[in-house]
Design an enzyme around this catalytic site. Structure first.
Site, PDB file in Angstrom:
ATOM      1  N   TYR A 154       0.839  -1.214   0.000  1.00 23.18           N
ATOM      2  CA  TYR A 154       0.000   0.000   0.000  1.00 23.18           C
ATOM      3  C   TYR A 154       0.874   1.264   0.000  1.00 23.18           C
ATOM      4  O   TYR A 154       0.647   2.189  -0.785  1.00 23.18           O
ATOM      5  CB  TYR A 154      -0.908  -0.042   1.230  1.00 23.18           C
ATOM      6  CG  TYR A 154      -1.886   1.101   1.351  1.00 23.18           C
ATOM      7  CD1 TYR A 154      -3.019   1.166   0.536  1.00 23.18           C
ATOM      8  CD2 TYR A 154      -1.686   2.101   2.294  1.00 23.18           C
ATOM      9  CE1 TYR A 154      -3.918   2.213   0.666  1.00 23.18           C
ATOM     10  CE2 TYR A 154      -2.589   3.146   2.434  1.00 23.18           C
ATOM     11  CZ  TYR A 154      -3.705   3.197   1.611  1.00 23.18           C
ATOM     12  OH  TYR A 154      -4.596   4.235   1.740  1.00 23.18           O
ATOM     13  N   LYS A 158       1.187   4.251  -2.842  1.00 21.33           N
ATOM     14  CA  LYS A 158       0.875   5.660  -2.583  1.00 21.33           C
ATOM     15  C   LYS A 158       2.104   6.552  -2.806  1.00 21.33           C
ATOM     16  O   LYS A 158       1.971   7.696  -3.260  1.00 21.33           O
ATOM     17  CB  LYS A 158       0.316   5.824  -1.160  1.00 21.33           C
ATOM     18  CG  LYS A 158      -1.018   5.103  -0.936  1.00 21.33           C
ATOM     19  CD  LYS A 158      -2.121   5.583  -1.879  1.00 21.33           C
ATOM     20  CE  LYS A 158      -3.491   5.020  -1.527  1.00 21.33           C
ATOM     21  NZ  LYS A 158      -4.557   5.464  -2.423  1.00 21.33           N
TER      22      LYS A 158
END
Ligand code: NAP
Length: 246
Positions: A154, A158
């Site tokens: 994740y 990002k």
């Protein structure tokens, strides 16, 4: 109203932060299109929030499917207008890296980074080459800047989205298309409901403003970047995190 006359696309707009962005944009006078896998359970609430002739239009589209994304942007821009795109759809598949199967890594990169790329590519080519104006807002996360144990996939997605934002901002600025990212901290949604009560309390205690954020806090930042109030702002990451990262 800050968004009167603007036409906005929000990906993953059925629930969570995306739904609040749709609602807030409607309340500010925009006409809003949103894509997701299912029509929002809040569609009636959205319709009620829309101001004079504006509407919330649902599109069934998976942002990781190139043909579906092309069709989505083609449909929405058929009348020659798309002012703002909010790349909000995102997923988590948390786990420690030494136990992470390849598909767990790739699924997160595919939605959070490749999906945002596909939507931004189609939208920015319309905005930069045909319309010669626009604002693209990518939903990053503070963990893309700080890292977070258990979220290598994740946070990598990002961090990648932040680099993508800055590079695209440089590519499109001369054609009057702005590209920015919003980096939420810990926001109370279904995504963070998965955390235990204990972990949520620990996070709240570590936040200078003393609380988890709510989806409206993020929607307010999106409205600013979507509106002409931010007309001299591009390539930026706006952290909305109660002061977690300074
Ligand atoms: P959420 O409640 O899980 O909502 C995400 C929405 O995106 C869901 O409606 C989901 O549909 C949709 N979606 C997922 N994959 C999609 C795809 N391939 N195509 C189209 N739609 C798709 O998440 P959230 O908490 O509102 O988060 C929204 C954004 O903020 C994400 O990018 C997230 O990474 C970011 N963010 C959230 C937090 C937080 O604390 N909540 C913090 C930092 C950043 P389904 O439910 O049907 O899969």
């Amino acid at each position: 109203m800050l968004l009167e006359g603007k036409k906005i696309l929000v990906t993953g707009g059925s629930r969570g932060i995306g739904k609040e962005i749709v609602m807030k944009c409607l309340q500010e006078g925009a006409s809003v299109h949103y894509c997701d896998f299912e029509v929002s359970p809040f569609q009636a609430e959205m319709d009620a929030a829309a101001i004079d002739g504006a509407e919330a239009v649902f599109h069934n589209a998976n942002i990781t499917d190139e043909e579906q994304v092309k069709g989505l942007i083609k449909d929405i821009t058929a009348d020659g207008k798309l002012d703002v795109v909010v790349n909000n759809a995102g997923i988590t598949r948390d786990g420690m890296v030494f136990r992470m199967p390849l598909d767990q890594w790739e699924s997160v990169l595919k939605v959070n980074l490749t999906g945002a790329f596909l939507v931004a590519r189609e939208a920015s080519s319309f905005m930069a080459l045909r319309q010669k104006s626009g604002s693209i807002i990518n939903m990053a996360s503070i963990v893309g800047q700080t890292g977070n144990a258990g979220q290598t996939n994740y946070s990598a997605s990002k961090a990648g989205l932040i680099g993508f934002t800055k590079s695209l901002a440089k590519e499109t600025a001369k054609r009057n298309v702005r590209v920015n990212a919003v980096a939420p901290g810990f926001i109370a949604t279904a995504m963070t409901d998965k955390l235990s009560e204990e972990v949520r309390a620990e996070y709240a205690a570590s936040i200078p403003l003393g609380r988890l954020g709510d989806a409206q806090d993020i929607a307010n930042a999106v409205v600013y970047l979507a509106s002409d109030l931010s007309s001299y702002v591009t390539g930026q990451v706006l952290r909305v995190d109660g002061g977690m990262v300074m």
